[in-house]
Write a protein that holds these residues in place. Structure first.
Motif, PDB file in Angstrom:
ATOM      1  N   GLN A  64       0.863  -1.318  -0.125  1.00 43.62           N
ATOM      2  CA  GLN A  64      -0.002   0.120   0.056  1.00 43.62           C
ATOM      3  C   GLN A  64       0.917   1.416  -0.023  1.00 43.62           C
ATOM      4  O   GLN A  64       0.675   2.034  -0.879  1.00 43.62           O
ATOM      5  CB  GLN A  64      -0.867   0.076   1.197  1.00 43.62           C
ATOM      6  CG  GLN A  64      -1.917   1.200   1.156  1.00 43.62           C
ATOM      7  CD  GLN A  64      -2.997   1.127  -0.028  1.00 43.62           C
ATOM      8  OE1 GLN A  64      -3.402   0.059  -0.249  1.00 43.62           O
ATOM      9  NE2 GLN A  64      -3.133   2.441  -0.702  1.00 43.62           N
ATOM     10  N   PHE A  67       2.314   1.577  -3.443  1.00 44.23           N
ATOM     11  CA  PHE A  67       1.353   2.001  -4.249  1.00 44.23           C
ATOM     12  C   PHE A  67       1.320   3.452  -4.242  1.00 44.23           C
ATOM     13  O   PHE A  67       1.062   4.235  -5.397  1.00 44.23           O
ATOM     14  CB  PHE A  67       0.107   1.273  -4.205  1.00 44.23           C
ATOM     15  CG  PHE A  67      -0.772   1.704  -5.189  1.00 44.23           C
ATOM     16  CD1 PHE A  67      -0.888   1.550  -6.745  1.00 44.23           C
ATOM     17  CD2 PHE A  67      -2.254   2.247  -5.087  1.00 44.23           C
ATOM     18  CE1 PHE A  67      -1.759   2.054  -7.594  1.00 44.23           C
ATOM     19  CE2 PHE A  67      -2.913   2.679  -5.546  1.00 44.23           C
ATOM     20  CZ  PHE A  67      -2.658   2.670  -6.980  1.00 44.23           C
ATOM     21  N   LEU A 149       0.608  -5.782  -7.802  1.00 46.65           N
ATOM     22  CA  LEU A 149       0.404  -4.525  -8.694  1.00 46.65           C
ATOM     23  C   LEU A 149      -0.068  -4.710 -10.169  1.00 46.65           C
ATOM     24  O   LEU A 149      -0.954  -4.240 -10.587  1.00 46.65           O
ATOM     25  CB  LEU A 149       1.673  -3.795  -8.817  1.00 46.65           C
ATOM     26  CG  LEU A 149       2.386  -3.175  -7.768  1.00 46.65           C
ATOM     27  CD1 LEU A 149       3.609  -2.529  -7.973  1.00 46.65           C
ATOM     28  CD2 LEU A 149       1.454  -1.974  -7.202  1.00 46.65           C
ATOM     29  N   ASN A 175      -7.893  -0.113  -3.861  1.00 47.00           N
ATOM     30  CA  ASN A 175      -6.934   0.715  -4.726  1.00 47.00           C
ATOM     31  C   ASN A 175      -7.675   1.011  -6.300  1.00 47.00           C
ATOM     32  O   ASN A 175      -6.822   1.880  -6.856  1.00 47.00           O
ATOM     33  CB  ASN A 175      -5.549   0.323  -4.668  1.00 47.00           C
ATOM     34  CG  ASN A 175      -4.952   0.525  -3.305  1.00 47.00           C
ATOM     35  OD1 ASN A 175      -4.838   1.630  -2.860  1.00 47.00           O
ATOM     36  ND2 ASN A 175      -4.340  -0.279  -2.716  1.00 47.00           N
ATOM     37  N   LEU A 179      -6.157   3.896  -8.759  1.00 43.57           N
ATOM     38  CA  LEU A 179      -5.536   3.635 -10.213  1.00 43.57           C
ATOM     39  C   LEU A 179      -6.436   4.291 -11.201  1.00 43.57           C
ATOM     40  O   LEU A 179      -5.643   4.723 -12.109  1.00 43.57           O
ATOM     41  CB  LEU A 179      -5.419   2.174 -10.282  1.00 43.57           C
ATOM     42  CG  LEU A 179      -4.751   1.808 -11.430  1.00 43.57           C
ATOM     43  CD1 LEU A 179      -3.166   2.131 -11.317  1.00 43.57           C
ATOM     44  CD2 LEU A 179      -4.540   0.126 -11.763  1.00 43.57           C
TER      45      LEU A 179
END
Length: 185
Positions: A64, A67, A149, A175, A179
């Motif tokens: 996390q 990212f 990912l 996420n 993204l």
């Protein structure tokens, strides 16, 4: 860009303990001298299950953070890459005019993550991110983060093929919209 992005991740993983979450890998590491060792027993012990659960949480937290560093550095992507991605997006839109924008993001994810970021995460020495080898547990964690990912970029979830990674689907769900926002920019 990749050096600035990935080196802090490697440093963080180097200070962490082993983050293995695959029961088969955990069992392979058992010492033949351990009490009650049975080479034919492929079930993790309670202690191993607890370790894997803690590793899963720790891996999710590290991924996390990584990212978030990717998402916050969109303005630092190499200009040639951003120009290429913009041109590619335009071509996809022309070629597939009815394609919803959220689906065109999978094309961007394939280029940016699967071809640019993830290979350098999984094998940083091959891409000049780091020069010196790192511990095998760091390499394994980098591969796991790379898989996370890639699945995020593809908007795919882990399934039966990698059951030990099912607990990381929350990372993908949480996420997904970040993204998409990243790709809109």
């Amino acid at each position: 860009y990749r050096r600035q992005l990935i080196r802090p991740l490697i440093a963080q993983l180097s200070s962490a303990t082993d983050l293995e979450i695959d029961p088969i890998q955990i069992i392979k590491r058992r010492s033949p001298d351990s009490p009650g060792h049975d080479p034919l027993n492929f079930d993790p012990t309670q202690a191993e299950k607890e370790t894997m659960a803690q590793n899963l949480i720790h891996l999710r937290v590290i991924a996390q953070t990584f990212f978030e560093s990717i998402a916050s550095t969109i303005n630092k992507l190499p200009s040639l890459l951003t120009e290429f991605l913009a041109l590619f997006t335009k071509r996809v839109t022309i070629r597939f005019p009815k394609l919803p924008p959220t689906e065109s993001y999978s094309f961007l994810g394939a280029i940016l993550f699967l071809r640019y970021i993830c290979p350098a995460v999984a094998t940083p020495t091959h891409f000049g991110v780091v020069k010196t080898p790192y511990d095998p547990h760091v390499g394994r964690a980098l591969i796991l983060i790379s898989k996370m990912l890639q699945n995020l970029a593809n908007e795919g979830k882990f399934g039966d093929k990698e059951r030990h990674m099912l607990g990381l689907n929350t990372f993908i769900v949480q996420n997904r919209f970040t993204l998409r926002s990243y790709f809109r920019h």
